[in-house]
Design a protein around this motif. Structure first.
Motif, PDB file in Angstrom:
ATOM      1  N   ARG A 176       1.004  -0.892   0.270  1.00  0.00           N
ATOM      2  CA  ARG A 176      -0.509  -0.147   0.045  1.00  0.00           C
ATOM      3  C   ARG A 176       1.015   1.241   0.212  1.00  0.00           C
ATOM      4  O   ARG A 176       0.412   2.738   0.082  1.00  0.00           O
ATOM      5  CB  ARG A 176      -0.607   0.202   1.207  1.00  0.00           C
ATOM      6  N   PHE A 177       2.256   1.059  -0.121  1.00  0.00           N
ATOM      7  CA  PHE A 177       3.232   2.503   0.119  1.00  0.00           C
ATOM      8  C   PHE A 177       3.745   2.591  -1.095  1.00  0.00           C
ATOM      9  O   PHE A 177       4.266   1.684  -2.375  1.00  0.00           O
ATOM     10  CB  PHE A 177       3.737   2.033   1.064  1.00  0.00           C
ATOM     11  N   THR A 178       3.623   4.099  -1.641  1.00  0.00           N
ATOM     12  CA  THR A 178       4.994   3.707  -2.748  1.00  0.00           C
ATOM     13  C   THR A 178       5.489   5.212  -1.891  1.00  0.00           C
ATOM     14  O   THR A 178       4.781   6.228  -1.537  1.00  0.00           O
ATOM     15  CB  THR A 178       4.586   4.393  -4.030  1.00  0.00           C
ATOM     16  N   ALA A 179       7.062   5.149  -2.921  1.00  0.00           N
ATOM     17  CA  ALA A 179       7.871   6.245  -2.496  1.00  0.00           C
ATOM     18  C   ALA A 179       7.392   7.322  -3.970  1.00  0.00           C
ATOM     19  O   ALA A 179       8.088   6.981  -4.479  1.00  0.00           O
ATOM     20  CB  ALA A 179       8.848   5.494  -1.701  1.00  0.00           C
TER      21      ALA A 179
ATOM     22  N   PHE B  38       3.217   7.761  -0.502  1.00  0.00           N
ATOM     23  CA  PHE B  38       1.876   7.836  -0.847  1.00  0.00           C
ATOM     24  C   PHE B  38       1.509   6.904   0.060  1.00  0.00           C
ATOM     25  O   PHE B  38       2.415   5.739   0.298  1.00  0.00           O
ATOM     26  CB  PHE B  38       1.658   7.482  -2.207  1.00  0.00           C
ATOM     27  N   ILE B  39       0.295   6.663   0.853  1.00  0.00           N
ATOM     28  CA  ILE B  39      -0.912   5.445   1.669  1.00  0.00           C
ATOM     29  C   ILE B  39      -1.593   5.752   1.139  1.00  0.00           C
ATOM     30  O   ILE B  39      -3.142   5.771   1.352  1.00  0.00           O
ATOM     31  CB  ILE B  39      -0.911   5.676   3.442  1.00  0.00           C
ATOM     32  N   ARG B  40      -1.677   4.101   0.106  1.00  0.00           N
ATOM     33  CA  ARG B  40      -3.800   3.951   0.031  1.00  0.00           C
ATOM     34  C   ARG B  40      -4.214   3.203   0.513  1.00  0.00           C
ATOM     35  O   ARG B  40      -3.622   2.859   1.491  1.00  0.00           O
ATOM     36  CB  ARG B  40      -2.682   2.883  -1.853  1.00  0.00           C
ATOM     37  N   ASP B  41      -5.579   3.138   0.696  1.00  0.00           N
ATOM     38  CA  ASP B  41      -6.003   2.157   1.682  1.00  0.00           C
ATOM     39  C   ASP B  41      -5.627   2.306   3.025  1.00  0.00           C
ATOM     40  O   ASP B  41      -5.481   1.146   4.107  1.00  0.00           O
ATOM     41  CB  ASP B  41      -6.631   0.953   1.150  1.00  0.00           C
ATOM     42  N   SER B  42      -5.966   3.558   3.691  1.00  0.00           N
ATOM     43  CA  SER B  42      -4.692   3.740   4.876  1.00  0.00           C
ATOM     44  C   SER B  42      -5.741   3.271   5.882  1.00  0.00           C
ATOM     45  O   SER B  42      -6.931   2.721   5.633  1.00  0.00           O
ATOM     46  CB  SER B  42      -5.036   5.669   5.262  1.00  0.00           C
TER      47      SER B  42
END
Lengths: 110, 115
Positions: free
Chosen positions: B60-63, B75-79
């Motif tokens: 779920r993490f994108t740097a 970015f954290i998706r679906d936190s």
């Protein structure tokens, strides 16, 4: 696997008393080791780093000192603590894909 | 001017939201970029490590790194509520004798994900 141990977790010390915090690393040899301090609500400040036994570099002049008596042991010390030495102290080592931190010691000087 | 600037927050989002955390830096010598997650009273935990411009994804993490703008993001998706923590950016440049890598940290962004 590599692990890093740091103790104690919490410490309350009177002003003017000595300090000794210990950090040990397992599962690696000749690690680069670091001591950081984190004040409340702030980022980490690098205090000392060591690239080998007996080799210590200091980043910030202060009331603290560090020693590395063994390859995987890093010690943070003070002869006489000040109130301003209170904080969260973290040991870390440089892994190839990022630095790994210990669980920290919360020091309160009273 | 600090070498690394990070919005301290606090940032509060509902569960499932996309979270964007950012840092800017001034030292063009920085080549290695990291994001750490720190729960209260715990040591920082490495989330992402990258050394090139562009995106790196892990679950779920994108740097994201933009060296030309001296800007990095996480970015954290679906936190999730379990993502509630302080997030620290860190960066380094190769340094002198002994190859000791010193990290320069942002001040951290406190994130709360509400269920």
């Amino acid at each position: 696997s590599q692990t890093i141990h740091q103790w104690p977790a919490t410490l309350v010390q009177p002003v003017g008393s000595p300090l000794s915090l210990e950090c040990t690393v397992e599962g690696t040899s000749n690690p680069n080791l670091y001591w950081y301090r984190q004040a409340a609500g702030r980022g980490l400040q690098l205090l000392f780093y060591s690239v080998g036994i007996g080799q210590i570099s200091s980043e910030v002049p202060q009331n603290l000192s560090a020693s590395r008596p063994q390859d995987r042991q890093f010690i943070l010390s003070s002869k006489k603590l000040l109130l301003s030495d209170s904080g969260f102290y973290l040991c870390a080592w440089s892994a190839p894909n990022g630095d790994t931190f210990g669980s920290g010691t919360r020091l309160t000087v009273v | 001017q600090k070498e690394v600037e990070q919005d301290p927050g606090p940032l509060s989002v509902p569960e499932g939201a996309i979270v964007s955390l950012n840092c800017t830096y001034s030292n063009s010598a920085f080549q290695y970029f990291m994001w750490y997650r720190q729960y209260s009273r715990k040591g920082p935990e490495l989330l992402m490590y990258t050394y090139s411009s562009g995106n790196k994804e892990d679950g779920r993490f994108t740097a994201q790194v933009d060296k030309s703008s001296k800007y990095i993001s996480l970015f954290i998706r679906d936190s999730q509520p379990s993502d509630s923590a302080t997030y620290l950016c860190a960066m380094s440049a190769q340094r002198g004798s002994g190859s000791a890598r010193q990290l320069t940290f942002g001040s951290g962004t406190q994130l709360t994900v509400l269920p």
